[in-house]
Design a protein around this motif. Structure first.
Motif, short mmCIF file in Angstrom:
data_model
loop_
_atom_site.label_atom_id
_atom_site.label_comp_id
_atom_site.label_asym_id
_atom_site.label_seq_id
_atom_site.Cartn_x
_atom_site.Cartn_y
_atom_site.Cartn_z
N UNK A 43 0.83 -1.21 0.00
CA UNK A 43 0.00 0.00 0.00
C UNK A 43 0.87 1.26 0.00
N UNK A 44 1.87 1.28 0.87
CA UNK A 44 2.72 2.47 0.98
C UNK A 44 3.36 2.82 -0.36
N UNK A 45 3.97 1.84 -1.01
CA UNK A 45 4.63 2.14 -2.27
C UNK A 45 3.64 2.47 -3.37
N UNK A 46 2.49 1.81 -3.39
CA UNK A 46 1.47 2.15 -4.37
C UNK A 46 1.04 3.60 -4.19
N UNK A 47 0.79 4.01 -2.94
CA UNK A 47 0.33 5.37 -2.67
C UNK A 47 1.32 6.40 -3.19
N UNK A 48 2.62 6.11 -3.05
CA UNK A 48 3.64 7.05 -3.55
C UNK A 48 3.75 7.00 -5.07
N UNK A 49 3.88 5.79 -5.59
CA UNK A 49 4.14 5.62 -7.02
C UNK A 49 2.96 6.09 -7.87
N UNK A 50 1.74 5.80 -7.42
CA UNK A 50 0.56 6.12 -8.21
C UNK A 50 -0.10 7.43 -7.80
N UNK A 51 0.54 8.14 -6.84
CA UNK A 51 0.08 9.46 -6.40
C UNK A 51 -1.38 9.43 -5.94
N UNK A 83 -9.88 -0.69 -4.75
CA UNK A 83 -11.19 -0.45 -5.35
C UNK A 83 -11.57 1.02 -5.26
N UNK A 84 -11.18 1.67 -4.16
CA UNK A 84 -11.47 3.09 -4.02
C UNK A 84 -10.70 3.93 -5.04
N UNK A 85 -9.42 3.65 -5.20
CA UNK A 85 -8.59 4.46 -6.08
C UNK A 85 -8.66 4.03 -7.55
N UNK A 86 -9.14 2.83 -7.79
CA UNK A 86 -9.10 2.29 -9.15
C UNK A 86 -9.88 3.06 -10.19
N UNK A 90 -3.87 4.34 -11.21
CA UNK A 90 -3.34 2.99 -11.33
C UNK A 90 -3.32 2.35 -9.95
N UNK A 91 -3.44 1.03 -9.91
CA UNK A 91 -3.43 0.32 -8.63
C UNK A 91 -2.46 -0.84 -8.58
N UNK A 92 -1.91 -1.23 -9.73
CA UNK A 92 -0.94 -2.33 -9.77
C UNK A 92 0.24 -1.94 -10.64
N UNK A 93 1.42 -2.35 -10.22
CA UNK A 93 2.63 -2.05 -10.98
C UNK A 93 2.60 -2.78 -12.32
N UNK A 94 2.96 -2.07 -13.37
CA UNK A 94 3.04 -2.66 -14.71
C UNK A 94 4.38 -2.29 -15.34
N UNK A 95 4.66 -2.87 -16.48
CA UNK A 95 5.94 -2.61 -17.16
C UNK A 95 6.10 -1.14 -17.49
N UNK A 96 5.00 -0.46 -17.78
CA UNK A 96 5.09 0.95 -18.14
C UNK A 96 5.63 1.82 -17.02
N UNK A 230 5.21 -4.51 -4.65
CA UNK A 230 4.06 -3.62 -4.83
C UNK A 230 2.76 -4.37 -5.09
N UNK A 231 2.83 -5.51 -5.71
CA UNK A 231 1.63 -6.30 -6.00
C UNK A 231 1.49 -7.46 -5.03
N UNK A 232 1.87 -7.23 -3.78
CA UNK A 232 1.89 -8.29 -2.77
C UNK A 232 0.52 -8.89 -2.53
#
Length: 239
Positions: A43-51, A83-86, A90-96, A230-232
């Protein structure tokens, strides 16, 4: 500490408001188990990476309170948060995400904490804060191989290095540099991430094909580590 790469900098913690749901959850769900801790890290890294907390922070925190602010059998509800942010993020790390320059500090932080378990630098000393370093020196890639900025400034060619070592390294070619480190007993595998080159730094040949192969395979290794962290929640489904 320098904001370039230190884990307490704005490059890594882009919103301190994103920490509030973690405190809220822990107040109601103390002593999380290992799986729960992994979900909190994700969650922490998603919140930072996906703003996730990039705008209307107070409203977002209030919405998060309705999700995390109660006893939840010590299982961090990352799927409900996704589900809230989706709807807008973005909610999952991808190659992009791996090729965005904006993400390089966060993703390197993920890799180094995963590999070392802590910072590999004496970061309490201002003179040795982590710098982003090119494994294949950028001056040689530009002048000797004629590569473009995009090919040079590539996550697969980036690593963290303490400021002192970075200043000493200068533009030494990687086969020589990492060969010396390996001979000195330094765990270069935690930097290079590739078994073959870590076992034999001479494979870091000073030519375009070798560089591109190394860079792209190392990017893939970074992606594997970052995705696991990130996708734990995807991994936790089977546990």
């Amino acid at each position: 500490m320098s904001p370039k790469a230190h884990s307490n900098s704005y490059e890594i913690v882009q919103s301190y408001g994103s920490l509030v749901p973690l405190f809220d959850f822990l107040f109601h769900n103390p002593k999380p188990d290992e799986i729960c801790r992994r979900l909190m890290v994700a969650y922490y890294y998603k919140a930072q990476l996906f703003q996730w907390f990039g705008a209307a922070t107070d409203g977002v925190i209030n919405a998060m309170h309705t999700i995390v602010g109660r006893p939840l059998d010590r299982r961090f509800p990352v799927n409900a948060i996704k589900a809230h942010f989706g709807k807008s993020h973005d909610t999952e790390l991808s190659a992009g995400h791996l090729i965005s320059i904006r993400n390089r500090h966060i993703l390197l932080n993920v890799v180094y904490l995963d590999q070392f378990g802590t910072s590999p630098f004496h970061v309490s000393y201002k003179a040795n804060e982590p710098h982003i370093d090119h494994i294949y020196p950028q001056s040689g890639l530009r002048n000797d191989m004629g590569l473009s900025v995009d090919e040079i400034n590539h996550l697969g060619n980036y690593r963290f290095v303490g400021a002192k070592d970075n200043h000493r390294k200068r533009a030494e070619q990687p086969a020589s540099y990492f060969g010396r480190l390996k001979a000195a007993g330094i765990p270069i595998d935690k930097h290079l991430l590739l078994t073959a080159e870590s076992n034999n730094p001479k494979l870091l040949a000073w030519e375009v094909t070798a560089y591109r192969s190394f860079r792209d395979r190392r990017l893939e290794a970074i992606g594997t580590i970052a995705s696991r962290v990130l996708n734990a929640e995807l991994r936790a489904k089977s546990e």
